[in-house]
Design a protein around this motif. Structure first.
Motif, short mmCIF file in Angstrom:
data_model
loop_
_atom_site.label_atom_id
_atom_site.label_comp_id
_atom_site.label_asym_id
_atom_site.label_seq_id
_atom_site.Cartn_x
_atom_site.Cartn_y
_atom_site.Cartn_z
N ASN A 38 0.82 -1.21 0.00
CA ASN A 38 0.00 0.00 0.00
C ASN A 38 0.85 1.26 0.00
O ASN A 38 0.38 2.32 -0.43
CB ASN A 38 -0.95 -0.01 1.20
CG ASN A 38 -2.12 -0.93 0.99
OD1 ASN A 38 -3.02 -0.64 0.24
ND2 ASN A 38 -2.10 -2.09 1.65
N ILE A 41 2.12 1.17 -4.03
CA ILE A 41 1.11 1.24 -5.07
C ILE A 41 0.50 2.63 -5.15
O ILE A 41 0.09 3.09 -6.22
CB ILE A 41 0.03 0.16 -4.84
CG1 ILE A 41 -0.66 -0.19 -6.17
CG2 ILE A 41 -0.99 0.60 -3.80
CD1 ILE A 41 -1.55 -1.42 -6.07
N SER A 45 -0.60 6.32 -7.96
CA SER A 45 -2.02 6.67 -7.92
C SER A 45 -2.26 8.13 -7.56
O SER A 45 -3.37 8.64 -7.76
CB SER A 45 -2.75 5.78 -6.90
OG SER A 45 -2.53 4.42 -7.14
N GLY A 170 0.26 -1.10 -9.75
CA GLY A 170 -0.63 0.05 -9.69
C GLY A 170 -0.91 0.62 -11.06
O GLY A 170 -2.05 0.97 -11.39
N LEU A 173 -3.30 -1.77 -12.86
CA LEU A 173 -4.65 -1.69 -12.30
C LEU A 173 -5.35 -0.39 -12.70
O LEU A 173 -6.54 -0.39 -13.02
CB LEU A 173 -4.60 -1.81 -10.78
CG LEU A 173 -4.20 -3.19 -10.21
CD1 LEU A 173 -4.06 -3.12 -8.71
CD2 LEU A 173 -5.23 -4.24 -10.60
N TRP A 179 -8.04 4.31 -10.66
CA TRP A 179 -7.28 4.31 -9.41
C TRP A 179 -7.98 3.55 -8.28
O TRP A 179 -7.33 3.09 -7.34
CB TRP A 179 -6.99 5.74 -8.97
CG TRP A 179 -8.22 6.58 -8.70
CD1 TRP A 179 -8.83 7.45 -9.56
CD2 TRP A 179 -8.98 6.63 -7.50
NE1 TRP A 179 -9.93 8.03 -8.99
CE2 TRP A 179 -10.04 7.54 -7.70
CE3 TRP A 179 -8.89 5.99 -6.26
CZ2 TRP A 179 -10.99 7.84 -6.74
CZ3 TRP A 179 -9.84 6.28 -5.28
CH2 TRP A 179 -10.87 7.20 -5.51
N THR A 182 -6.65 0.21 -7.09
CA THR A 182 -5.46 0.13 -6.24
C THR A 182 -5.83 0.04 -4.77
O THR A 182 -5.01 -0.36 -3.94
CB THR A 182 -4.53 1.32 -6.48
OG1 THR A 182 -5.19 2.54 -6.10
CG2 THR A 182 -4.10 1.40 -7.94
#
Length: 472
Positions: A38, A41, A45, A170, A173, A179, A182
């Protein structure tokens, strides 16, 4: 039933005997990587999220700071709970919270709700790393083989591997579903964590307590509250330093003073400040973690944003260009991991950070791709050395019965560095992540990197950490 018996019965595929129980590795590693995935990624974003909500980098920086604020406060607290009650229940509860945060984040209608989801995510990812360190120490005690360099290396490589996957994942995705995907990725990860934790983690016996006393009697709840108040006030100021917010420093100082007095008098302190204050090598390790992560997270968030706005790359291309940084880090960790001595790792890592900052100063909006790759390759060397060395330092310097909470404090120091990096990025990229802002951020990173090198050079205690035997 003893801890060993409980473990062997729950883990029919474990190794048993005097070897580390490999059945513990899957939940350990998955729990430990929830925070790094987290962290990494979100780096690709931030720009799409900012565009979606019409927010500049100074506002989207809260998405980074919110997670680290929650985790910096929560990890030592959860680590202490794990030291007392074992990892199983805390691991499972925290992993469920991670999944819930993924749902809230994926459906967030405003930036404020998304920030709240990141706070939940921070608390949800608190348990993984302290639980892993607890299990490593417990297995060393069970087997009588206090030489976990191989397992510690696997843990370090796993967190770096997920950091490798984070930015390109990320980007993919975002390309597939925007976004929001993510955040949604935490839902299947949490489900897998709950399943593995329920199947693999041992049930530890409750700790001894006075007859008739509740489990809460073992907890220093006032100490935990004062610690949280001290850290929360300090971090809120560091996120947005200004003269009008100096009252937060006063609150932090007052709460910190009361906390120290309380812990000195407590029969079961949350943090034994008397012992911690006498453990100068461990305190120096925490200071090095703060400094090192200021630099590394400034690269992760500042450089990645500059690649998109200053260099004009797409989120997926920016993620791919960060890939060599972590790939190099993994290779360096794998090569050097079984060597337990940490001083050389820290020195080379500190020099590598300074050298990479010098390279960053050469970048501009038209820099060739080979130079962008060279920057990430050079940064990969300290990435692979420093985190592993800090982790090994805490394992050897901390009290065995407080290894989980000590590991939590190591992560707190790193998160403090991440918050400082996020604040610096918001200052230097106030309106846009352009090249002048990137150069100003780099000068800041260079100063912090030089301080990290100086603190490492003068610390003679590092000669003794892991130096008695070079390998497992």
């Amino acid at each position: 039933m003893t801890w060993r018996t409980a473990t062997s019965r729950r883990l029919p595929g474990g190794s048993g005997g005097d070897r580390f129980d490999r059945g513990l590795l899957a939940p350990m590693l998955l729990g430990a990587v929830l925070n790094p995935v987290n962290s990494s990624i979100i780096s690709v974003s931030l720009i799409p999220i900012g565009r979606a909500f019409g927010a500049p980098p100074a506002q989207t920086a809260w998405l980074v700071s919110a997670l680290y604020l929650a985790t910096a406060v929560g990890q030592p607290v959860v680590g202490r709970l794990i030291d007392l009650f074992g990892p199983r229940r805390l691991y499972l509860a925290a992993t469920v919270l991670t999944g819930a945060a993924g749902v809230v984040g994926a459906l967030a209608p405003t930036l404020g709700v998304l920030i709240a989801a990141r706070v939940l995510l921070g608390f949800g990812t608190c348990a993984g790393y302290p639980a892993a360190m607890y299990l490593i120490r417990s297995e060393a005690r069970r087997t009588g083989r206090d030489s976990p360099a191989g397992v510690l290396t696997v843990l370090a490589i796993a967190t770096q591997t997920i950091a490798v996957i984070g930015p390109p994942l990320g980007g993919v995705l975002i390309g597939l579903g925007g976004w929001r995907t993510t955040l949604a990725v935490n839902i299947p990860l949490a489900a897998a964590g709950v399943l593995l934790g329920a199947l693999r983690l041992p049930r530890t016996p409750p700790p001894a307590r006075p007859e008739g006393a509740r489990p809460a009697a073992l907890l220093d709840l006032p100490g935990m509250a004062l610690f949280a108040g001290t850290l929360l006030s300090l971090l809120l100021f560091l996120m947005d330093p200004a003269v009008g917010r100096l009252y937060l420093l006063a609150v932090a100082a007052a709460a910190g003073t009361v906390f120290v007095v309380r812990e000195l008098r407590a029969s079961r302190p949350f943090i034994d400040v008397r012992v911690l204050g006498g453990n100068l090598p461990l305190l120096a390790t925490y200071a090095r973690a703060l400094l090192a992560y200021v630099v590394s997270y400034s690269v992760l968030y500042g450089y990645t944003q500059w690649l998109q706005e200053g260099r004009g790359l797409s989120p997926s291309h920016a993620g791919l260009l960060v890939l060599p940084l972590f790939a190099t880090g993994i290779a360096v960790s794998a090569i050097t991991g079984r060597h337990k001595a940490v001083r050389a790792k820290l020195l080379v890592g500190a020099i590598g950070q300074v050298a990479a900052c010098v390279l960053l100063l050469q970048l501009h909006s038209g820099s060739p791709v080979w130079l962008l790759v060279a920057v990430t390759l050079v940064f990969g060397v300290p990435q692979g050395l420093i985190g592993l060395a800090l982790q090994n330092s805490v394992y050897h310097q901390a009290e065995p019965e407080r290894v989980a909470s000590s590991a939590g404090l190591l992560r707190t120091s790193g998160y403090l560095g991440a918050i400082l990096a996020s604040s610096a990025t918001a200052v230097f990229f106030a309106e846009r992540a352009d090249t002048p802002g990137m150069h100003e951020l780099t000068w800041f990173m260079l100063a912090v990197g030089a301080l990290f090198l100086a603190v490492t050079v003068v610390d003679r205690s590092l000669r003794h950490v892991g130096a008695s035997s070079g390998k497992d």
